[in-house]
Design an enzyme around this catalytic site. Structure first.
Site, PDB file in Angstrom:
ATOM      1  CG  HIS A 164      -7.305   2.662   9.904  1.00 24.33           C
ATOM      2  ND1 HIS A 164      -8.058   3.367   8.986  1.00 24.33           N
ATOM      3  CD2 HIS A 164      -7.357   1.352   9.529  1.00 24.33           C
ATOM      4  CE1 HIS A 164      -8.534   2.520   8.085  1.00 24.33           C
ATOM      5  NE2 HIS A 164      -8.140   1.296   8.390  1.00 24.33           N
ATOM      6  CE1 TYR A 190      -7.698   5.109   2.149  1.00 18.81           C
ATOM      7  CE2 TYR A 190      -9.197   4.682   3.975  1.00 18.81           C
ATOM      8  CZ  TYR A 190      -7.917   4.900   3.504  1.00 18.81           C
ATOM      9  OH  TYR A 190      -6.859   4.918   4.368  1.00 18.81           O
ATOM     10  N   GLY A 211       0.821   2.140   5.637  1.00 15.64           N
ATOM     11  CA  GLY A 211      -0.583   2.521   5.553  1.00 15.64           C
ATOM     12  C   GLY A 211      -0.865   3.744   4.701  1.00 15.64           C
ATOM     13  CG  ASP A 232     -10.668   6.236   7.605  1.00 15.26           C
ATOM     14  OD1 ASP A 232     -10.986   6.990   8.539  1.00 15.26           O
ATOM     15  OD2 ASP A 232      -9.563   5.636   7.562  1.00 15.26           O
ATOM     16  CG  ASP A 241      -0.288  -0.172   2.536  1.00 14.60           C
ATOM     17  OD1 ASP A 241       0.957  -0.151   2.573  1.00 14.60           O
ATOM     18  OD2 ASP A 241      -1.006  -0.324   3.546  1.00 14.60           O
ATOM     19  CG  ASP A 257      -8.016   7.740  10.142  1.00 12.79           C
ATOM     20  OD1 ASP A 257      -7.867   8.504   9.179  1.00 12.79           O
ATOM     21  OD2 ASP A 257      -8.021   6.495  10.031  1.00 12.79           O
ATOM     22  CG  HIS A 261      -1.248   4.537   9.404  1.00 16.21           C
ATOM     23  ND1 HIS A 261      -1.666   4.150  10.654  1.00 16.21           N
ATOM     24  CD2 HIS A 261      -2.372   4.611   8.634  1.00 16.21           C
ATOM     25  CE1 HIS A 261      -2.978   4.000  10.648  1.00 16.21           C
ATOM     26  NE2 HIS A 261      -3.439   4.281   9.443  1.00 16.21           N
TER      27      HIS A 261
END
Length: 367
Positions: A154, A287, A121, A243, A71, A152, A113
């Site tokens: 994550h 996304y 990430g 996200d 990624d 976020d 990240h």
């Protein structure tokens, strides 16, 4: 798309009346290598700042050891992208330090990240730690305190982990609200709910289950308010990942945007802005490109003192067709059930009230 939509709303082209918020666009400079070295390892910078494709370099290094794979692939222009993203976030932080602004925004930032010596990430540069370290150096009668809030989906591993376990009382506090589940990225013990007897009350995590909604955030918001009130930061840095909004391909949370709904993303950011601390708003995950642009433009309108409505039509501009079929600022609500149980959310509030009292004692002793 974000910058085009912000420009289409002409947020920065209106004259400010008496008592109105003045909003303007600043042209940042790219971050120097020296600035990047404040956090990143030299070997990593050697790799990502080299303009040559990996197969044209003397050792044909693929970059795996630096996380340049999967990624985070190498792409042409990476050597320009890294200092540009960092430069934007650092320029925004500098405007807060200088007093030229009370709120600064860098939607291209928020790469939470990225690690000291590797990409991760979708994140190639640790602009957030770089900004926090810069804010920490701000000259003031007392050493400044910086609170980092991550919204976020994550966990903020690239920020929370390297800034953890600082000598108490810490001048930096990180608080991440995110999703965790077996196999969900990134996995780490620090991503779990912070225990009340933690040895590090300045590195905090609130994991939420699937379907987290505005109601969930409204329920735990007293925990965030309590930590802020105990820590009393001079600067607040917010990673506004989108996200977790309904409709995002991650399909994990069911969060909403409209400020009128208690606990929505817009409501939470308005609460942060009402604290009246110097505040840096950053981007993050997201996304569904059209919805990400909608959300960050909506938050820009809030920061500029406007009263946005999700029913507002999208002004015609180059990317206008991508907002079909509604052509409005509305992000459709989802039907995903909220799996966050009230007893768990109540436990979060009780636990964070205890942690807040510990922080308050530290802060009092540090005056």
């Amino acid at each position: 798309m974000v910058h085009q939509l912000v420009a289409a709303f002409q947020i920065f082209q209106r004259r400010a009346g008496e008592g109105a918020i003045v909003a303007s666009v600043l042209r940042p400079s790219v971050a120097s290598r020296e600035a990047l070295q404040a956090f990143h390892d030299e070997d990593y910078l050697d790799y990502v700042l080299d303009p040559l494709p990996p197969n044209e370099r003397p050792n044909h290094d693929t970059g795996k050891e630096f996380g340049i794979e999967d990624d985070c692939p190498w792409f042409r222009g990476l050597n320009v992208y890294v200092p540009a993203v960092a430069g934007a976030t650092l320029a925004a932080a500098e405007t807060l330090i200088s007093g030229r602004a009370d709120i600064a925004i860098a939607w291209d930032g928020g790469r939470h990240h990225a690690q000291k010596s590797s990409a991760s990430g979708f994140c190639y540069v640790a602009d957030i730690p770089l900004a926090i370290m810069l804010l920490k150096k701000a000259k003031s009668p007392k050493r400044p305190r910086i609170m980092y809030l991550d919204l976020d989906l994550h966990w903020s591993d690239g920020v929370s982990k390297p800034l953890s376990n600082q000598h108490p009382p810490s001048r930096i506090l990180t608080l991440s609200v995110h999703h965790t589940a077996p196999g969900f990225f990134p996995a780490d013990q620090l991503a779990h709910l912070t225990p009340e007897d933690t040895t590090d009350p300045y590195t905090l995590s609130i994991p939420l289950a699937r379907g987290a909604s505005a109601s969930t955030f409204a329920t735990i918001w007293p925990s965030i308010e309590g930590i802020r009130g105990a820590f009393m930061p001079d600067f607040v840095v917010v990673q506004c990942g989108v996200d977790g909004l309904a409709g995002d391909p991650m399909a994990t949370w069911n969060w909403s945007l409209a400020v009128e709904e208690e606990g929505s993303l817009g409501w939470c950011i308005q609460k942060v802005l009402s604290w009246n601390h110097r505040t840096l708003l950053l981007g993050g995950g997201g996304y569904h490109s059209a919805n990400a642009a909608r959300a960050w433009t909506y938050l820009t309108l809030l920061a500029a003192g406007k009263q946005p409505e999700t029913e507002m039509p999208i002004p015609e501009h180059g990317s206008w067709p991508r907002y079909a079929p509604s052509f409005t600022m509305e992000i459709e609500k989802g039907s995903m059930p909220d799996e966050n149980q009230q007893d768990y959310l109540q436990m979060v509030n009780e636990r964070f009230a205890i942690i807040g009292r510990r922080i308050r004692v530290d802060s009092t002793n540090d005056i």
